[in-house]
Scaffold this motif. Structure first.
Motif: not given
Length: 653
Positions: A518-524, A527, A562-563, A565, A611
């Motif tokens: 679970e990481t924000y990178r997975k959501k990006d 998308e 998106m909710e 992943q 980054e």
């Protein structure tokens, strides 16, 4: 009951019981037509069309067929073939009852209809009405003529709500007898239009066309009129981004563009028993754009691949139509467009109507209401053109079944005037023969009287058009979350390359993501991958197996990606994805090692965030590697020279 029979041998009347088997009717027909071949015997409820072979009606009673007292049956057959004197007599199937096994399935019973058709066939389609405060005198649980539900084809309701055409299923309800629901399954109410000469002639009394022609094989005269129904009632584009992305090529080049609309069909509640086409993506085939038109590669070689790929989305998709631009900036203000398509000029040109008719003929729908199992098409023609105030808007149309039949019969051709369709001349040349029956159209003259006029040599295109409403959802929820990947077949403007895709995956740290993480990178990443153009491109790289690619498309088109992943976890664990990640790791640029001018290691490298290195690597990859502008990681200056050191701080790039 009395049943009338009409064949080429004359008119006959016979008495039958309602429960009589169809074989009794066949026996009477064979008595009056001794030369008829029993295996070729057909019956119909109209002089031409809807013919049903009696061999498929074994075991049915007259009542089951929906026949009532006084009905007229039209009989057709082929003459018996010449039989040798020593040949044994043939036995008939239906009349003698010697056919073994169950009756063969008819074409319309074998088809699998679209889910939206199955949905409406299971619904009543009635239009509910509330209690009328003025006229309803009954209780809350009662019902009267003023509040009872209306039929879906009610003319008053359509006029009150400005609905010009009946929906397809409302039209079927209007044609289907109310007394017998089973009658429509035996005698389908729809009959595809056919304007070609029947070859050979059903009567068999003369040489085939073009050597000879008679009333039995020639098509009847044509009266052009507005089609009472439409196959699609509304065109909905799921997101404005889809259209904006399609228009980017025209905005950058000024050249017209063409694309196929990928989507699905859903019920449409604004029209009784309505159907809407929902567009989720626009795929652009190979084409050559011009300022005032375009040239397409025909036929479209990738069509089977794209159709097969789209069918594996979480909600199966297909080609629901096509869209093209017709935009011409005004000389006075380049931000506005010429208003060229309006009632005083044209809506679709004659050439566009012929193209639409050709595609609609190639893409019929499966229908249980047609004797052939196929009827009409739901392919929508959409045009992006200028409005009266100079803005860009979508116009949607279909062409009528008369237009499709006339194009198939090679009866019409485009003219120099876009709003006029020409009728071709008759041609009896062997190999390229063309029969053109009488064609008429009606209009109101200056005195308000209905006048019928011959359509030869030309007639207005509007007689062949069917309007389709269009719009965008108030709360967009597209199936694909991104439209940022490069569009296919835009050479020189947008080039799809695996290096570009791997650079973006590297920036998103995709190689480091594992299932269950679970990481924000997975959501990006979710998308970015939720892009139909990206998935279609990955199919061409040969890195994904068929199963893994279908798994990827199903995951990235999931409505809740998106909710949640976690739908990506099976993709991240697949062998094809691991192969792509291996190439991505090898393609990712290493972090640059820099030293201070005095040769010692510079402490400022430690202050540069990772980054920034990723962004610089992605920008350099997008710019073609070493050429173009290179950004210094130390002072962020944009270096345009070809040196290896920064032009400002002097440190290595």
């Amino acid at each position: 009951m009395l049943i009338r029979i009409r064949s080429r041998d004359g008119n006959f009347r016979f008495e039958f019981q309602p429960s009589a088997d169809i074989s009794e009717v066949v026996a009477k027909i064979l008595e009056t037509s001794p030369d008829a071949d029993p295996d070729s015997l057909t019956i119909s409820n109209q002089p031409r069309g809807n013919e049903v072979s009696v061999a498929t009606l074994k075991g049915r009673s007259i009542k089951d067929l929906g026949l009532s007292h006084g009905d007229l049956i039209f009989v057709g057959y082929k003459p018996k073939p010449a039989v040798s004197e020593h040949a044994p007599p043939e036995t008939t199937g239906v009349a003698s009852g010697s056919t073994s096994g169950s009756a063969a399935k008819r074409p319309w019973e074998l088809v699998k209809e679209d889910p939206v058709d199955e949905y409406w066939r299971a619904q009543s389609g009635k239009i509910p009405r509330g209690r009328d405060a003025q006229f309803c005198k009954h209780g809350a649980n009662g019902m009267c003529d003023h509040c009872m539900p209306l039929e879906p084809y009610d003319a008053g309701y359509h006029k009150e709500n400005s609905i010009k055409h009946l929906s397809y299923h409302a039209y079927l309800r209007k044609l289907t007898p109310k007394s017998s629901e089973s009658a429509s399954s035996f005698l389908p109410p729809l009959n595809p239009l056919e304007y070609k000469v029947k070859v050979p002639c059903p009567t068999g009394s003369h040489p085939a066309w073009p050597a000879s022609i008679c009333t039995g094989c020639q098509p009847s005269g044509i009266t052009l009129q507005s089609q009472p129904f439409r196959m699609v009632d509304h065109l909905e584009i799921s997101s404005m981004d889809i259209v904006d992305r399609f228009l980017q090529a025209w905005r950058k080049t000024g050249l017209q563009r063409f694309g196929y609309m990928i989507g699905r069909y859903e019920p449409y509640d604004k029209v009784p028993m309505g159907v809407k086409a929902v567009v989720e993506a626009i795929y652009e085939p190979p084409q050559q754009g011009e300022l005032d038109g375009l040239a397409l590669q025909w036929p479209w070689e990738d069509e089977p691949r794209i159709r097969e790929l789209a069918s594996h989305a979480s909600t199966p998709l297909s080609i629901v139509g096509y869209i093209f631009t017709d935009l011409d900036p005004t000389p006075e203000d380049r931000t506005k467009n010429v208003y060229k398509r309006h009632p005083q000029s044209f809506f679709l040109s004659s050439l566009e109507v012929i193209f639409a008719a050709t595609l609609q003929k190639q893409n019929p729908i499966n229908s249980k209401s047609s004797p052939t199992g196929k009827f009409a098409s739901r392919l929508v023609t959409a045009v992006l053109t200028g409005t009266e105030d100079g803005q860009v808007d979508v116009s949607a149309y279909q062409v009528s079944e008369q237009a499709v039949a006339m194009v198939e019969a090679d009866m019409v051709e485009a003219s120099v005037e876009p709003g006029i369709m020409r009728v071709k001349e008759e041609d009896r040349t062997q190999g390229s023969s063309r029969y053109v029956p009488d064609v008429f159209f009606s209009f109101k003259n200056e005195y308000g009287l209905e006048v019928k006029k011959s359509a030869k040599p030309c007639f207005p295109v509007e007689y062949l058009l069917v309007n389709v409403t269009h719009g965008f959802p108030q709360a967009p929820n597209p199936l694909f979350q991104s439209t940022q990947f490069m569009i296919e077949n835009r050479p020189g403007l947008e080039d799809q390359t695996l290096e570009r895709a791997m650079s973006e995956l590297s920036r998103l740290e995709a190689p480091g993501l594992v299932p269950g993480q679970e990481t924000y990178r997975k959501k990006d990443l979710a998308e970015y991958l939720s892009d139909f153009h990206l998935v279609a491109f990955l199919q061409t790289t040969q890195l994904f197996s068929v199963e893994d690619l279908n798994l990827l498309l199903k995951a990235v088109s999931s409505p809740n990606i998106m909710e949640d992943q976690s739908v990506l976890d099976p993709v991240l664990a697949s062998d094809s994805w691991q192969t792509l990640m291996t190439f991505t790791r090898e393609h990712a640029p290493r972090r640059p090692q820099t030293t201070a001018p005095d040769g010692s290691s510079s402490a400022m490298d430690e202050d540069i965030p990772p980054e920034l290195y990723d962004q610089i690597a992605a920008d350099n990859a997008a710019g073609g590697g070493g050429g173009g502008v290179r950004i210094c990681p130390h002072c962020t200056f944009e270096n345009t020279g070809g040196g290896s050191d920064c032009d400002v701080c002097g440190l290595p790039l």
